[in-house]
Design a protein around this motif. Sequence first.
Motif, short mmCIF file in Angstrom:
data_model
loop_
_atom_site.label_atom_id
_atom_site.label_comp_id
_atom_site.label_asym_id
_atom_site.label_seq_id
_atom_site.Cartn_x
_atom_site.Cartn_y
_atom_site.Cartn_z
N GLN A 138 21.85 -12.42 -59.25
CA GLN A 138 20.60 -12.71 -58.49
C GLN A 138 20.72 -12.85 -57.14
OE1 GLN A 138 18.74 -14.96 -62.07
NE2 GLN A 138 17.06 -13.45 -61.64
N TYR A 142 18.95 -10.66 -54.23
CA TYR A 142 18.01 -11.40 -53.16
C TYR A 142 18.45 -11.34 -51.67
CZ TYR A 142 15.26 -15.11 -51.00
OH TYR A 142 14.48 -15.95 -50.22
N GLU A 146 16.40 -9.54 -48.71
CA GLU A 146 15.91 -10.31 -47.61
C GLU A 146 16.47 -9.86 -46.43
OE1 GLU A 146 13.74 -12.95 -47.17
OE2 GLU A 146 13.19 -12.42 -49.22
#
Length: 178
Positions: A138, A142, A146
């Motif tokens: 995860q 992420y 981002e």
Amino acid sequence: LISALMKRLTKPLIEFTEHVETLPHKPDAQRLFQTTSGAEIGILVQSFNKMIHTLAEQRQELQLHQEQLEILVQERTTDLHEAQQIGHIGNWKLMLDVGSIYWSDEIYRILGYAPNQFNASYERLLAARHPDDAMEVQQSEYIALESENQHSIDYRVILPDGSVRWVHEEVRAERNAA
């Protein structure tokens, strides 16, 4: 005399206008217009009929190209599915702006399921990840989201029969206005 002449001139124009107005409601039909009126209106009608004939030919040509493109897309899709199955490579796409996910058939196979055995969901992907690897995966996703950079990670998934399989994931995020 003027009234009779006006009726003789305007009647074909009104009929022609009414004929033209019906065309959008029946786009697949080629409708030629017949007139017995004077030279100017006859020339207008001939030009209109030529235009209708040309549009009908172009419509047929476009339909043929569309059918050929649909066949080509189907062939390429089949090739992609076969290549993914042979290489054991799948792809999935999570669309956060609309809240939907797509899985290729090979993702199902990689996770130990038959293609389309259930509706794909991000929750299923999360559930398949080995608990010891889930947080790291995860975080990798992420980071990609981002930074909008591609990110790679190797991790384990737990198959329905309880066995463990290693997978390699390349994550790439794409952004739109949403």
